[in-house]
Design a protein around this motif. Sequence first.
Motif, mmCIF file in Angstrom:
data_model
loop_
_atom_site.group_PDB
_atom_site.id
_atom_site.type_symbol
_atom_site.label_atom_id
_atom_site.label_comp_id
_atom_site.label_asym_id
_atom_site.label_seq_id
_atom_site.Cartn_x
_atom_site.Cartn_y
_atom_site.Cartn_z
ATOM 1 N N ILE A 171 -5.274 58.378 -7.438
ATOM 2 C CA ILE A 171 -3.819 58.412 -7.527
ATOM 3 C C ILE A 171 -3.426 59.379 -8.634
ATOM 4 C CG2 ILE A 171 -1.722 57.083 -7.975
ATOM 5 C CD1 ILE A 171 -3.281 54.632 -6.872
ATOM 6 N N TYR A 215 -10.134 52.438 -9.298
ATOM 7 C CA TYR A 215 -9.230 53.572 -9.111
ATOM 8 C C TYR A 215 -9.692 54.759 -9.938
ATOM 9 C CZ TYR A 215 -5.528 50.257 -7.628
ATOM 10 O OH TYR A 215 -4.780 49.305 -6.996
ATOM 11 N N LEU A 223 3.207 50.541 -7.767
ATOM 12 C CA LEU A 223 2.634 51.140 -6.561
ATOM 13 C C LEU A 223 2.989 50.297 -5.345
ATOM 14 C CD1 LEU A 223 -0.951 52.108 -7.790
ATOM 15 C CD2 LEU A 223 1.059 53.593 -7.598
ATOM 16 N N THR A 224 3.263 50.966 -4.219
ATOM 17 C CA THR A 224 3.594 50.247 -2.991
ATOM 18 C C THR A 224 2.354 49.580 -2.410
ATOM 19 O OG1 THR A 224 3.230 52.184 -1.586
ATOM 20 C CG2 THR A 224 5.477 51.842 -2.433
ATOM 21 N N GLN A 229 -8.852 55.169 3.631
ATOM 22 C CA GLN A 229 -7.897 55.422 2.555
ATOM 23 C C GLN A 229 -8.399 54.800 1.251
ATOM 24 O OE1 GLN A 229 -4.095 53.417 2.920
ATOM 25 N NE2 GLN A 229 -3.063 54.981 1.715
ATOM 26 N N ASN A 236 -5.171 53.618 -2.167
ATOM 27 C CA ASN A 236 -5.897 54.878 -2.346
ATOM 28 C C ASN A 236 -6.919 54.799 -3.464
ATOM 29 O OD1 ASN A 236 -4.718 57.196 -0.602
ATOM 30 N ND2 ASN A 236 -2.977 55.918 -1.198
ATOM 31 N N ALA A 284 -3.527 59.942 -3.275
ATOM 32 C CA ALA A 284 -2.064 59.847 -3.210
ATOM 33 C C ALA A 284 -1.460 60.561 -4.400
ATOM 34 C CB ALA A 284 -1.624 58.388 -3.213
ATOM 35 N N SER A 285 -0.391 61.299 -4.146
ATOM 36 C CA SER A 285 0.400 61.892 -5.204
ATOM 37 C C SER A 285 1.698 61.094 -5.268
ATOM 38 C CB SER A 285 0.691 63.360 -4.909
ATOM 39 O OG SER A 285 1.450 63.923 -5.961
ATOM 40 N N VAL A 286 1.937 60.465 -6.416
ATOM 41 C CA VAL A 286 3.076 59.557 -6.567
ATOM 42 C C VAL A 286 4.025 60.126 -7.617
ATOM 43 C CG1 VAL A 286 3.782 57.231 -7.191
ATOM 44 C CG2 VAL A 286 1.630 57.578 -5.943
ATOM 45 N N THR A 321 -0.489 52.042 5.716
ATOM 46 C CA THR A 321 -0.821 52.852 4.545
ATOM 47 C C THR A 321 0.100 52.512 3.380
ATOM 48 O OG1 THR A 321 0.617 54.648 5.265
ATOM 49 C CG2 THR A 321 -1.687 54.782 5.929
ATOM 50 N N ASP A 322 -0.410 52.639 2.184
ATOM 51 C CA ASP A 322 0.379 52.400 0.977
ATOM 52 C C ASP A 322 -0.242 53.160 -0.184
ATOM 53 O OD1 ASP A 322 -1.678 50.788 -0.263
ATOM 54 O OD2 ASP A 322 -0.903 49.008 0.715
ATOM 55 N N GLU A 323 0.416 53.160 -1.317
ATOM 56 C CA GLU A 323 -0.071 53.902 -2.484
ATOM 57 C C GLU A 323 -1.252 53.211 -3.159
ATOM 58 O OE1 GLU A 323 4.350 55.647 -3.629
ATOM 59 O OE2 GLU A 323 3.593 53.858 -4.653
#
Length: 150
Positions: A68, A89, A53-54, A36, A65, A42-44, A60-62
């Motif tokens: 994003i 990122y 972000l989580t 990951q 990734n 991730a689509s947030v 798994t979390d945001e």
Amino acid sequence: MASTYSTNLRIELMADGENSNTWGGKTNTNLNLLEQAVSGVASVAMTDADYTLTTSNAATDEARNAVITMTGTLTQARNVIVPSVDKVYIFKNSTTGGFGIVVKTSAGTGVTIPNGETAQLYCDATNVGLAETGGATTAILVGGGVGSLP
């Protein structure tokens, strides 16, 4: 000694002799989390407010990734808060409303990504900056080559 979690990617660091008969599953989870971090997308969806972000240990979390994409409708520029750890990122601002997003840590400085743009960023555990190829306002725009952000 109990398991701990890595600072940057929050993967489980198992203590010697721990997790008898379950270490294989935990190792597979860690490998999925590493995947990951390297290639996850991730689509947030943000509401018309700042967004954090989580983050989760060993799940798994945001924020883990690599890529994003921020979506949602904005009526003004909003902050996207990333964890205060070293991390690279790629952020895409796919929000509607025509406003930028500022990717930053909770206490540090950040980078504004205009609506419709994508930029490669890095967090140095304090601030978020552009992955530069030239001057301070030149970002690597994914799919668009090298371009300047306002």
